[in-house]
Design a protein around this motif. Sequence first.
Motif, PDB file in Angstrom:
ATOM      1  N   VAL A  75       4.102   4.288  13.580  1.00  0.00           N
ATOM      2  CA  VAL A  75       3.412   3.369  12.672  1.00  0.00           C
ATOM      3  C   VAL A  75       3.905   3.557  11.242  1.00  0.00           C
ATOM      4  CG1 VAL A  75       1.162   2.711  11.719  1.00  0.00           C
ATOM      5  CG2 VAL A  75       1.352   3.342  14.119  1.00  0.00           C
ATOM      6  N   ASN A  76       4.362   2.475  10.629  1.00  0.00           N
ATOM      7  CA  ASN A  76       4.771   2.471   9.225  1.00  0.00           C
ATOM      8  C   ASN A  76       4.088   1.312   8.526  1.00  0.00           C
ATOM      9  OD1 ASN A  76       6.681   4.602   9.393  1.00  0.00           O
ATOM     10  ND2 ASN A  76       8.164   3.198  10.269  1.00  0.00           N
ATOM     11  N   LEU A  77       3.656   1.536   7.301  1.00  0.00           N
ATOM     12  CA  LEU A  77       3.130   0.462   6.466  1.00  0.00           C
ATOM     13  C   LEU A  77       4.137   0.237   5.353  1.00  0.00           C
ATOM     14  CD1 LEU A  77      -0.547   1.704   5.993  1.00  0.00           C
ATOM     15  CD2 LEU A  77       0.299   0.096   7.705  1.00  0.00           C
ATOM     16  N   SER A  78       4.425  -1.023   5.042  1.00  0.00           N
ATOM     17  CA  SER A  78       5.340  -1.295   3.935  1.00  0.00           C
ATOM     18  C   SER A  78       4.805  -2.443   3.101  1.00  0.00           C
ATOM     19  CB  SER A  78       6.747  -1.599   4.443  1.00  0.00           C
ATOM     20  OG  SER A  78       6.757  -2.801   5.165  1.00  0.00           O
ATOM     21  N   ALA A  79       5.222  -2.445   1.833  1.00  0.00           N
ATOM     22  CA  ALA A  79       4.815  -3.514   0.920  1.00  0.00           C
ATOM     23  C   ALA A  79       5.774  -3.558  -0.259  1.00  0.00           C
ATOM     24  CB  ALA A  79       3.397  -3.281   0.407  1.00  0.00           C
ATOM     25  N   HIS A  80       5.999  -4.757  -0.759  1.00  0.00           N
ATOM     26  CA  HIS A  80       6.744  -4.907  -2.000  1.00  0.00           C
ATOM     27  C   HIS A  80       5.878  -4.381  -3.137  1.00  0.00           C
ATOM     28  CE1 HIS A  80      10.119  -7.201  -0.467  1.00  0.00           C
ATOM     29  NE2 HIS A  80       9.258  -7.792   0.339  1.00  0.00           N
ATOM     30  N   THR A  81       6.491  -3.847  -4.163  1.00  0.00           N
ATOM     31  CA  THR A  81       5.720  -3.267  -5.266  1.00  0.00           C
ATOM     32  C   THR A  81       4.863  -4.305  -5.978  1.00  0.00           C
ATOM     33  OG1 THR A  81       7.652  -3.464  -6.702  1.00  0.00           O
ATOM     34  CG2 THR A  81       7.271  -1.338  -5.659  1.00  0.00           C
ATOM     35  N   ASP A  82       5.249  -5.592  -5.940  1.00  0.00           N
ATOM     36  CA  ASP A  82       4.436  -6.648  -6.583  1.00  0.00           C
ATOM     37  C   ASP A  82       3.072  -6.784  -5.918  1.00  0.00           C
ATOM     38  OD1 ASP A  82       7.184  -7.015  -6.641  1.00  0.00           O
ATOM     39  OD2 ASP A  82       7.069  -9.173  -6.728  1.00  0.00           O
ATOM     40  N   ALA A  83       2.954  -6.377  -4.661  1.00  0.00           N
ATOM     41  CA  ALA A  83       1.709  -6.534  -3.916  1.00  0.00           C
ATOM     42  C   ALA A  83       0.781  -5.327  -4.048  1.00  0.00           C
ATOM     43  CB  ALA A  83       2.017  -6.777  -2.439  1.00  0.00           C
ATOM     44  N   LEU A  84       1.196  -4.305  -4.818  1.00  0.00           N
ATOM     45  CA  LEU A  84       0.427  -3.061  -4.890  1.00  0.00           C
ATOM     46  C   LEU A  84      -0.542  -3.007  -6.058  1.00  0.00           C
ATOM     47  CD1 LEU A  84       3.114  -0.347  -4.121  1.00  0.00           C
ATOM     48  CD2 LEU A  84       1.418  -1.312  -2.575  1.00  0.00           C
ATOM     49  N   THR A  85      -1.684  -2.397  -5.805  1.00  0.00           N
ATOM     50  CA  THR A  85      -2.652  -2.032  -6.829  1.00  0.00           C
ATOM     51  C   THR A  85      -2.951  -0.554  -6.623  1.00  0.00           C
ATOM     52  OG1 THR A  85      -3.659  -4.233  -6.759  1.00  0.00           O
ATOM     53  CG2 THR A  85      -4.966  -2.481  -7.756  1.00  0.00           C
ATOM     54  N   LEU A  86      -2.985   0.204  -7.708  1.00  0.00           N
ATOM     55  CA  LEU A  86      -3.320   1.623  -7.638  1.00  0.00           C
ATOM     56  C   LEU A  86      -4.681   1.809  -8.284  1.00  0.00           C
ATOM     57  CD1 LEU A  86       0.127   3.058  -8.772  1.00  0.00           C
ATOM     58  CD2 LEU A  86      -0.641   2.532  -6.459  1.00  0.00           C
ATOM     59  N   MET A  87      -5.620   2.385  -7.551  1.00  0.00           N
ATOM     60  CA  MET A  87      -6.983   2.519  -8.041  1.00  0.00           C
ATOM     61  C   MET A  87      -7.378   3.983  -8.155  1.00  0.00           C
ATOM     62  SD  MET A  87     -10.480   0.826  -6.610  1.00  0.00           S
ATOM     63  CE  MET A  87      -9.810  -0.803  -6.860  1.00  0.00           C
ATOM     64  N   ALA A  88      -7.863   4.370  -9.329  1.00  0.00           N
ATOM     65  CA  ALA A  88      -8.286   5.752  -9.576  1.00  0.00           C
ATOM     66  C   ALA A  88      -9.782   5.863  -9.317  1.00  0.00           C
ATOM     67  CB  ALA A  88      -7.921   6.183 -10.986  1.00  0.00           C
ATOM     68  N   ARG A  89     -10.566   6.057 -10.365  1.00  0.00           N
ATOM     69  CA  ARG A  89     -12.021   6.229 -10.269  1.00  0.00           C
ATOM     70  C   ARG A  89     -12.410   7.270  -9.238  1.00  0.00           C
ATOM     71  NH1 ARG A  89     -14.206   0.000 -10.324  1.00  0.00           N
ATOM     72  NH2 ARG A  89     -13.227  -0.561 -12.277  1.00  0.00           N
ATOM     73  N   GLY A  90     -11.577   8.301  -9.095  1.00  0.00           N
ATOM     74  CA  GLY A  90     -11.860   9.332  -8.119  1.00  0.00           C
ATOM     75  C   GLY A  90     -11.500   8.953  -6.700  1.00  0.00           C
ATOM     76  N   ALA A  91     -11.149   7.686  -6.473  1.00  0.00           N
ATOM     77  CA  ALA A  91     -10.826   7.224  -5.130  1.00  0.00           C
ATOM     78  C   ALA A  91      -9.374   7.509  -4.769  1.00  0.00           C
ATOM     79  CB  ALA A  91     -11.095   5.734  -5.012  1.00  0.00           C
ATOM     80  N   ASN A  92      -8.460   7.364  -5.734  1.00  0.00           N
ATOM     81  CA  ASN A  92      -7.030   7.592  -5.522  1.00  0.00           C
ATOM     82  C   ASN A  92      -6.495   6.788  -4.341  1.00  0.00           C
ATOM     83  OD1 ASN A  92      -7.159   9.494  -7.635  1.00  0.00           O
ATOM     84  ND2 ASN A  92      -7.902  11.007  -6.192  1.00  0.00           N
ATOM     85  N   VAL A  93      -6.597   5.467  -4.455  1.00  0.00           N
ATOM     86  CA  VAL A  93      -6.246   4.563  -3.363  1.00  0.00           C
ATOM     87  C   VAL A  93      -5.060   3.693  -3.750  1.00  0.00           C
ATOM     88  CG1 VAL A  93      -7.101   2.654  -1.937  1.00  0.00           C
ATOM     89  CG2 VAL A  93      -8.623   4.528  -2.537  1.00  0.00           C
ATOM     90  N   VAL A  94      -4.163   3.502  -2.776  1.00  0.00           N
ATOM     91  CA  VAL A  94      -3.064   2.552  -2.905  1.00  0.00           C
ATOM     92  C   VAL A  94      -3.457   1.339  -2.074  1.00  0.00           C
ATOM     93  CG1 VAL A  94      -0.625   2.112  -2.479  1.00  0.00           C
ATOM     94  CG2 VAL A  94      -1.372   4.417  -3.115  1.00  0.00           C
ATOM     95  N   ILE A  95      -3.490   0.176  -2.714  1.00  0.00           N
ATOM     96  CA  ILE A  95      -3.893  -1.053  -2.042  1.00  0.00           C
ATOM     97  C   ILE A  95      -2.716  -2.013  -2.032  1.00  0.00           C
ATOM     98  CG2 ILE A  95      -5.479  -3.022  -2.089  1.00  0.00           C
ATOM     99  CD1 ILE A  95      -7.323  -1.157  -3.833  1.00  0.00           C
ATOM    100  N   ALA A  96      -2.384  -2.509  -0.849  1.00  0.00           N
ATOM    101  CA  ALA A  96      -1.342  -3.525  -0.707  1.00  0.00           C
ATOM    102  C   ALA A  96      -2.026  -4.816  -0.279  1.00  0.00           C
ATOM    103  CB  ALA A  96      -0.314  -3.108   0.325  1.00  0.00           C
ATOM    104  N   ASN A  97      -1.880  -5.847  -1.087  1.00  0.00           N
ATOM    105  CA  ASN A  97      -2.520  -7.121  -0.784  1.00  0.00           C
ATOM    106  C   ASN A  97      -1.577  -8.228  -1.215  1.00  0.00           C
ATOM    107  OD1 ASN A  97      -4.265  -9.118  -0.115  1.00  0.00           O
ATOM    108  ND2 ASN A  97      -5.814  -8.625  -1.647  1.00  0.00           N
ATOM    109  N   GLY A  98      -0.865  -8.775  -0.267  1.00  0.00           N
ATOM    110  CA  GLY A  98       0.084  -9.834  -0.546  1.00  0.00           C
ATOM    111  C   GLY A  98       0.115 -10.812   0.611  1.00  0.00           C
TER     112      GLY A  98
END
Length: 78
Positions: free
Chosen positions: A27-50
């Motif tokens: 299993v691999n997940l991939s995304a173009h960098t334009d589709a990424l959001t990086l969220m802190a607030r203690g969550a430290n989440v990488v979100i790919a939405n494109g």
Amino acid sequence: MIIEFSQGKIIATVHEVVVRFSALPAVNLSAHTDALTLMARGANVVIANGAECKWSIKLDDEAQLLALADHLGIAITK
């Protein structure tokens, strides 16, 4: 750039991010960098939405998120 985290590895280039999981080598997940959001607030989440992808992963700590943001040149949403 390669960032190792508890679930596997994140391989980042200026155009794309690929997540490879240790427990699920097929299993691999991939995304173009334009589709990424990086969220802190203690969550430290990488979100790919494109148009071609929709996924998110939680990193182990903020240092990993900061390293990814620095390499990709993407601001972190706080």
